[in-house]
Design a protein around this motif. Structure first.
Motif, PDB file in Angstrom:
ATOM      1  N   PRO A 252     -52.380  49.390 -93.872  1.00 15.35           N
ATOM      2  CA  PRO A 252     -52.111  50.184 -95.075  1.00 15.35           C
ATOM      3  C   PRO A 252     -52.374  49.391 -96.354  1.00 15.35           C
ATOM      4  CG  PRO A 252     -50.280  50.284 -93.514  1.00 15.35           C
ATOM      5  CD  PRO A 252     -51.207  49.222 -93.032  1.00 15.35           C
ATOM      6  N   SER A 253     -52.859  50.091 -97.385  1.00 14.36           N
ATOM      7  CA  SER A 253     -53.052  49.483 -98.700  1.00 14.36           C
ATOM      8  C   SER A 253     -51.771  49.544 -99.520  1.00 14.36           C
ATOM      9  CB  SER A 253     -54.164  50.208 -99.465  1.00 14.36           C
ATOM     10  OG  SER A 253     -55.347  50.215 -98.720  1.00 14.36           O
ATOM     11  N   ASP A 254     -50.926  50.517 -99.243  1.00 11.70           N
ATOM     12  CA  ASP A 254     -49.650  50.691 -99.940  1.00 11.70           C
ATOM     13  C   ASP A 254     -48.636  49.738 -99.309  1.00 11.70           C
ATOM     14  OD1 ASP A 254     -47.108  51.549-100.799  1.00 11.70           O
ATOM     15  OD2 ASP A 254     -47.661  53.674-100.751  1.00 11.70           O
ATOM     16  N   SER A 255     -48.003  48.887-100.125  1.00 12.02           N
ATOM     17  CA  SER A 255     -47.054  47.900 -99.587  1.00 12.02           C
ATOM     18  C   SER A 255     -45.805  48.553 -98.984  1.00 12.02           C
ATOM     19  CB  SER A 255     -46.654  46.904-100.683  1.00 12.02           C
ATOM     20  OG  SER A 255     -46.033  47.604-101.745  1.00 12.02           O
ATOM     21  N   ASP A 256     -45.560  49.832 -99.285  1.00  9.02           N
ATOM     22  CA  ASP A 256     -44.404  50.541 -98.711  1.00  9.02           C
ATOM     23  C   ASP A 256     -44.703  51.128 -97.332  1.00  9.02           C
ATOM     24  OD1 ASP A 256     -42.925  50.054-100.998  1.00  9.02           O
ATOM     25  OD2 ASP A 256     -43.354  52.014-101.881  1.00  9.02           O
ATOM     26  N   VAL A 257     -45.953  51.041 -96.895  1.00  3.33           N
ATOM     27  CA  VAL A 257     -46.367  51.626 -95.623  1.00  3.33           C
ATOM     28  C   VAL A 257     -46.683  50.483 -94.660  1.00  3.33           C
ATOM     29  CG1 VAL A 257     -48.111  53.094 -94.498  1.00  3.33           C
ATOM     30  CG2 VAL A 257     -47.255  53.684 -96.789  1.00  3.33           C
TER      31      VAL A 257
END
Length: 158
Positions: free
Chosen positions: A83-88
């Protein structure tokens, strides 16, 4: 048993996000969209990935954090795009025996909680040992599907 089934799930990877401090309904909404962006290409390979079911939500007793997850399709299990999103994040869930109760209709957090309580009561009454401090909700249908909807609640066998 007529009220539930016991399934054996193999080890598998899921893409997940944890939503904190929101209602379960809002956490499902926010979590779904974060994960949807991941499968639409917000990942290190900029790769679109097929939507899978179920969409699960981990509900823990006395906790306002909800973990929302999509199953990683079989063709990406060996090396899912990061994932590129740090929350994912990608998580590997170990093989497990899971007690499952299925029900239809549109599932609200209240309906999931009610069905989980029915399942927990049934399991206790039949002497089954399970992890009572958390359960998963599992939704199988698009919001646009109006009839013959399928939902589940899951408790992990001890």
């Amino acid at each position: 048993a007529k009220d539930y089934e016991l399934r054996q799930y193999e080890t598998a990877k899921w893409v997940s996000t944890v939503i904190r401090g929101e209602t379960q309904k809002e956490a499902m909404h926010q979590g779904f969209w974060k994960l949807f962006h991941y499968i639409q290409g917000k990942n290190d390979k900029e790769m679109k990935i097929d939507m899978t079911v179920p969409v699960t939500c981990l509900v823990k007793s006395d906790c306002a954090d909800f973990k929302v997850s999509f199953f990683v399709p079989f063709e990406h299990q060996d090396s899912p795009p990061q994932p590129s999103d740090s929350d994912v994040f990608i998580e590997e869930r170990k093989a497990a025996a899971i007690f499952v109760r299925s029900f239809g209709g549109f599932a609200s957090p209240e309906k999931y909680a009610e069905e989980a309580e029915v399942l927990a009561r049934t399991l206790r009454n039949s002497g089954q040992s399970f992890h009572e401090d958390f359960f998963y909700t599992a939704g199988y249908d698009s919001p646009f599907k109006l009839f013959n909807r399928h939902n589940e609640v899951w408790y992990f066998k001890k």
